[in-house]
Design an enzyme around this catalytic site. Structure first.
Site, short mmCIF file in Angstrom:
data_model
loop_
_atom_site.label_atom_id
_atom_site.label_comp_id
_atom_site.label_asym_id
_atom_site.label_seq_id
_atom_site.Cartn_x
_atom_site.Cartn_y
_atom_site.Cartn_z
NE ARG A 1 -1.42 -2.36 2.81
CZ ARG A 1 -1.52 -3.62 2.23
NH1 ARG A 1 -2.55 -4.23 1.53
NH2 ARG A 1 -0.59 -4.58 2.72
CB THR A 2 3.62 2.61 2.20
OG1 THR A 2 2.68 2.16 3.27
CG2 THR A 2 4.12 3.92 2.66
NE ARG B 1 6.31 1.10 5.12
CZ ARG B 1 5.43 0.28 5.22
NH1 ARG B 1 5.59 -0.94 4.86
NH2 ARG B 1 4.25 0.80 5.37
CG HIS C 1 2.10 3.40 9.21
ND1 HIS C 1 2.42 4.20 7.94
CD2 HIS C 1 1.70 2.20 8.51
CE1 HIS C 1 2.12 3.65 7.33
NE2 HIS C 1 1.78 2.29 7.38
CD GLN D 1 -2.67 2.18 7.12
OE1 GLN D 1 -2.09 1.82 6.59
NE2 GLN D 1 -4.46 2.11 7.11
CG ASN E 1 4.46 0.72 13.63
OD1 ASN E 1 3.42 -0.23 14.04
ND2 ASN E 1 5.11 0.44 12.67
CG ASP F 1 -0.93 -3.51 12.76
OD1 ASP F 1 -0.64 -4.25 11.88
OD2 ASP F 1 -0.18 -2.63 13.27
CB SER G 1 5.33 -4.70 13.57
OG SER G 1 4.19 -4.11 14.08
CG MET G 2 6.95 -5.30 8.02
SD MET G 2 7.03 -4.29 6.71
CE MET G 2 5.93 -2.81 7.08
CB CYS H 1 -3.04 -0.74 9.03
SG CYS H 1 -1.87 -1.94 9.87
CG LEU H 2 -5.47 -4.54 5.10
CD1 LEU H 2 -5.98 -4.29 3.47
CD2 LEU H 2 -5.96 -5.65 5.47
NE ARG I 1 -1.52 4.45 3.80
CZ ARG I 1 -0.47 3.59 4.01
NH1 ARG I 1 -0.40 2.45 4.25
NH2 ARG I 1 0.75 4.23 3.92
N1 CP Z 1 -0.73 -0.37 5.48
C1 CP Z 1 0.48 -0.27 5.00
O1 CP Z 1 1.45 0.24 5.35
O2 CP Z 1 0.94 -1.47 4.07
P1 CP Z 1 2.03 -1.74 3.47
O3 CP Z 1 3.06 -2.23 4.60
O4 CP Z 1 1.77 -2.78 2.44
O5 CP Z 1 2.64 -0.42 3.06
N1 NVA Z 2 2.48 -2.63 12.54
C1 NVA Z 2 2.81 -2.96 11.32
C2 NVA Z 2 1.96 -2.12 10.28
C3 NVA Z 2 2.12 -2.53 8.69
C4 NVA Z 2 1.58 -1.66 7.88
C5 NVA Z 2 4.15 -3.03 11.10
O1 NVA Z 2 5.04 -2.19 11.26
O2 NVA Z 2 4.66 -4.07 10.33
#
Ligand code: CP
Ligand code: NVA
Length: 304
Positions: free
Chosen positions: A56-57, A105, A132, A135, A163, A223, A227-228, A263-264, A291
């Site tokens: 998305r971002t 990011r 974020h 978002q 976040n 969420d 997270s990542m 938020c996906l 978004r």
């Molecule tokens: N919600 C969001 O930020 O999605 P992405 O991680 O796919 O950008």
């Molecule tokens: N909290 C999640 C949000 C993803 C859009 C992350 O940081 O991975």
């Protein structure tokens, strides 16, 4: 460019400024859908810097700036090596000489703040480990499309004090709604941000009881449990968050006209069930589309 503005935290902006961005997003959404947006940003280039994956971002920023007649450049941390191959300061100076804006990011929020400090073009936060903001701007736009206004609404996030929770806390400093976070013990949001929201008199509450939290909720927000960058904690977190799944039984106590946002990306069957994701209260794909519109409004406001 002494008067350049960055978009790093929602509460860096006043409520009228945030409202102006949301109004612009709302006004331009039908034009974007009809492919009739004026090209206000020809010959401008947006650097899109990514140290984490994105659907998305990345797509929304790239499409949004192209819709304004500008061009975008996708750059990964491996190429620029900000903070390793070369200092954050020097990256900021060089990107500012060549590009008209920087969307980033990144993991370390402090480095993004430093980038913004030294850049002479606007820096937009496309997610850090701390927050974020873009978002949550799109989320507020989505809530207002469906519920008319966010004013006085109960926005209940079920899950990690991550976040997104921080950006919701930042939003609660400016917008008049009630934010409720239901998270497991030990997963509360950043203490300094909680203290800041408290000092600002924001209406928020942090609980460890998801059932109690969703009572009377107008918005349920989800969420990922991890997270990542936290993938190694996935097994532990799945256990710790077992009671925090957004499911049909949990939502029984919510307001009858509640909406569900996420938020996906979603881990279907983990933090949210298919039944809820694809159910009649879910607006997750409106949210994803927004978004694009919210970020185009941020870009159009900041980049000249
Ligand atoms: N919600 C969001 O930020 O999605 P992405 O991680 O796919 O950008
Ligand atoms: N909290 C999640 C949000 C993803 C859009 C992350 O940081 O991975």
């Amino acid at each position: 460019m002494a008067d350049k503005r960055d978009f790093l935290h929602i509460d860096d902006y006043t409520l009228p400024e945030l409202r102006a961005i949301l109004d612009l997003a709302k006004q331009t959404k039908p034009l974007a859908r009809a492919h009739t947006l004026p090209h206000t940003h020809p010959n401008r280039v947006l650097a899109c810097v990514f140290a984490k994956p994105s659907l998305r971002t990345r797509i929304s920023f790239e499409v949004a700036f192209r819709q304004l007649g500008g061009q975008t450049m996708f750059i990964t941390d491996k190429e620029i090596g900000m903070g390793t191959r070369e200092s954050v300061h020097d990256v900021a100076k060089v990107l500012s000489r060549m590009c008209d804006g920087i969307m980033i990011r990144w993991f370390d929020h402090g480095e993004v703040v430093e980038l913004a400090k030294h850049a002479t073009v606007p820096v937009i936060n496309g997610l850090t480990d701390l927050n974020h903001p873009c978002q949550v701007m799109a989320d507020i736009m989505t809530i207002e499309e469906h519920l008319g206004t966010i004013e006085g609404k109960n926005v209940v996030m079920v899950g990690d004090g991550n976040n997104l929770a921080v950006s919701w806390l930042n939003a609660s400093i400016r917008f008049p709604f009630n934010f409720i976070l239901a998270c497991p013990e030990g997963y509360e949001p950043n203490e300094a941000i909680v203290a800041k929201a408290e000092a600002a008199g924001a209406s928020f509450c942090i609980t460890h009881d998801p059932q109690e939290a969703v009572e009377g909720a107008h918005v349920i927000y989800g969420d990922a449990f991890y997270s990542m960058g936290q993938e190694e904690e996935a097994i532990k977190r799945r256990k710790d968050f077992a009671r925090f799944q957004i499911s049909a039984p949990l939502l029984k106590a919510a307001h009858k006209d509640h909406i569900v946002l996420h938020c996906l990306p979603a881990h279907r069957g983990e933090e949210i069930t298919d039944e809820v994701m694809d159910g009649p209260h879910s607006v997750v794909f409106d949210e994803a589309e927004n978004r694009l519109h919210a970020q185009r409004a941020i870009l159009a406001t900041l980049i000249r």
